[in-house]
Design an enzyme around this catalytic site. Sequence first.
Site, PDB file in Angstrom:
ATOM      1  N   MET A  30       0.390  -1.348  -0.034  1.00 58.30           N
ATOM      2  CA  MET A  30       0.372   0.146  -0.099  1.00 58.30           C
ATOM      3  C   MET A  30       0.871   1.208   0.352  1.00 58.30           C
ATOM      4  SD  MET A  30      -3.089  -1.532   2.065  1.00 58.30           S
ATOM      5  CE  MET A  30      -2.853  -0.531   3.872  1.00 58.30           C
ATOM      6  N   GLU A  35      11.951   0.309   4.893  1.00 59.93           N
ATOM      7  CA  GLU A  35      12.870  -2.072   4.796  1.00 59.93           C
ATOM      8  C   GLU A  35      12.397  -3.001   4.232  1.00 59.93           C
ATOM      9  OE1 GLU A  35      16.407  -2.891   3.731  1.00 59.93           O
ATOM     10  OE2 GLU A  35      15.767  -1.011   3.407  1.00 59.93           O
ATOM     11  N   GLY A  36      10.945  -3.183   5.141  1.00 58.84           N
ATOM     12  CA  GLY A  36      10.477  -4.048   5.275  1.00 58.84           C
ATOM     13  C   GLY A  36      10.018  -4.146   3.542  1.00 58.84           C
ATOM     14  N   HIS A  37       9.163  -3.850   3.697  1.00 60.74           N
ATOM     15  CA  HIS A  37       9.102  -3.951   2.658  1.00 60.74           C
ATOM     16  C   HIS A  37       9.997  -3.746   1.179  1.00 60.74           C
ATOM     17  CE1 HIS A  37       5.934  -0.525   3.659  1.00 60.74           C
ATOM     18  NE2 HIS A  37       4.723  -2.124   3.440  1.00 60.74           N
ATOM     19  N   GLY A 147       4.631 -10.670   3.669  1.00 61.57           N
ATOM     20  CA  GLY A 147       5.634 -10.531   4.909  1.00 61.57           C
ATOM     21  C   GLY A 147       4.782 -11.431   6.141  1.00 61.57           C
ATOM     22  N   LYS A 149       4.818 -10.484   9.006  1.00 60.83           N
ATOM     23  CA  LYS A 149       4.578  -8.980  10.114  1.00 60.83           C
ATOM     24  C   LYS A 149       3.429  -9.036  10.432  1.00 60.83           C
ATOM     25  CE  LYS A 149       4.254  -4.331  11.053  1.00 60.83           C
ATOM     26  NZ  LYS A 149       2.451  -4.412  10.487  1.00 60.83           N
ATOM     27  N   GLN A 153      -2.830 -12.267   7.436  1.00 59.15           N
ATOM     28  CA  GLN A 153      -2.421 -12.088   6.611  1.00 59.15           C
ATOM     29  C   GLN A 153      -2.185 -13.443   5.451  1.00 59.15           C
ATOM     30  OE1 GLN A 153      -2.648  -8.055   4.333  1.00 59.15           O
ATOM     31  NE2 GLN A 153      -0.475  -8.260   3.774  1.00 59.15           N
ATOM     32  N   SER A 186       3.988   0.935   7.954  1.00 58.42           N
ATOM     33  CA  SER A 186       3.980   1.945   7.860  1.00 58.42           C
ATOM     34  C   SER A 186       3.336   3.212   9.099  1.00 58.42           C
ATOM     35  CB  SER A 186       2.817   1.839   5.961  1.00 58.42           C
ATOM     36  OG  SER A 186       3.802   1.660   5.250  1.00 58.42           O
TER      37      SER A 186
HETATM   38  P1  AMP Z   1       1.311  -3.030   3.869  1.00 58.66           P
HETATM   39  O1  AMP Z   1       2.329  -2.560   2.578  1.00 58.66           O
HETATM   40  O2  AMP Z   1       1.713  -2.078   4.698  1.00 58.66           O
HETATM   41  O3  AMP Z   1      -0.113  -3.572   3.523  1.00 58.66           O
HETATM   42  O4  AMP Z   1       2.130  -4.129   3.892  1.00 58.66           O
HETATM   43  C1  AMP Z   1       3.040  -4.331   2.404  1.00 58.66           C
HETATM   44  C2  AMP Z   1       3.671  -6.212   2.455  1.00 58.66           C
HETATM   45  O5  AMP Z   1       5.159  -5.920   2.912  1.00 58.66           O
HETATM   46  C3  AMP Z   1       2.946  -6.520   3.418  1.00 58.66           C
HETATM   47  O6  AMP Z   1       3.429  -8.011   2.579  1.00 58.66           O
HETATM   48  C4  AMP Z   1       3.402  -6.986   4.934  1.00 58.66           C
HETATM   49  O7  AMP Z   1       3.114  -7.746   5.071  1.00 58.66           O
HETATM   50  C5  AMP Z   1       4.780  -6.311   4.504  1.00 58.66           C
HETATM   51  N1  AMP Z   1       4.963  -5.544   5.810  1.00 58.66           N
HETATM   52  C6  AMP Z   1       4.985  -4.535   6.095  1.00 58.66           C
HETATM   53  N2  AMP Z   1       5.929  -4.303   7.451  1.00 58.66           N
HETATM   54  C7  AMP Z   1       6.994  -5.269   7.139  1.00 58.66           C
HETATM   55  C8  AMP Z   1       7.692  -5.505   8.331  1.00 58.66           C
HETATM   56  N3  AMP Z   1       8.670  -4.757   8.887  1.00 58.66           N
HETATM   57  N4  AMP Z   1       9.044  -6.718   7.549  1.00 58.66           N
HETATM   58  C9  AMP Z   1       8.945  -7.489   6.634  1.00 58.66           C
HETATM   59  N5  AMP Z   1       7.285  -7.577   5.660  1.00 58.66           N
HETATM   60  C10 AMP Z   1       6.954  -6.252   6.245  1.00 58.66           C
END
Ligand code: AMP
Length: 280
Positions: A30, A35-37, A147, A149, A153, A186
């Site tokens: 989104m 760094e996670g993404h 992730g 995290k 999901q 985020s």
């Molecule tokens: P989001 O943008 O929050 O929908 O997340 C997009 C993807 O990034 C999802 O698969 C999340 O699980 C992954 N993600 C978000 N935060 C982290 C994190 N800290 N470590 C690893 N993956 C993450």
Amino acid sequence: MQVIASIFDMQSTAENLRSKDRLIGLVPTMGALHEGHLSLIRLAKERADTVIVSVFVNPTQFGPSEDYTNYPRDLGRDLDLCEKAGADLVFTPAVEEMYPKGFSTYVSEELISKPLCGISRPAHFRGVTTVVAKLFNIVRPDLAVFGQKDAQQIAVIKKMVNDLHFCVDIVTAPTVREPDGLAMSSRNRYLTATQRGEALVISQALHKAKEMVESGVHNTDRLIAEATHLMGNRRRVRVIYASIVDRCTMEAVREVLPGKAMMAIAAWVDEVRLIDNILL
Ligand code: AMP
């Protein structure tokens, strides 16, 4: 790095890649990348020939009183980060094209999506499975990276893929944390310094539970009591749930069987909702 907004262009570009036998990896996000993404993009790059990152703030996964309108958006910065992490293409569909007027078809997983976040966010996973199914149909990736995290999901998406016969491998990437342990998110950018300091207790509670399991405590009541006690000491933190569940079904377990259980926490830090989990 290519940037595509139109669904038709994305479909024909992906079709063209498939005709050249390129293995396609998809990383749905989104935006407001961190760094996670980026770790997901790098993992996709190791496994696929072409990495497509989608950046789409999906309205159907937000509840009416949630932060859809204020969700952080910074496409210029996201594109820069995607390129540096090695993405080949970024798909940025418009909400009007993803959900045109009269849109009325949803994908809903009915079991794994019910506990944990499903209780306080009853329509959330229906929004997630719907948008992920749409992205899978548009891109038709060979693999997609998510992730750890967002553990529930992942479990819900794996179930959807299995139940609906999507031909895509779901790859799980480990949770990336700040040096002090806070899981990257985020939503962390909403936190003031004081709130961020208090939010740390979430990962501390998870790590405490893991230490207890390693020292022989397998009774989930004791582990949950200790975690909630720790979080109860923080004035701004209100626990939504702290549960120990089977990591595939998300059903609560009474005894920790190492390698099968996970502790998951959701908590408000003032008005910011955070989640985190640890494999036990
Ligand atoms: P989001 O943008 O929050 O929908 O997340 C997009 C993807 O990034 C999802 O698969 C999340 O699980 C992954 N993600 C978000 N935060 C982290 C994190 N800290 N470590 C690893 N993956 C993450």
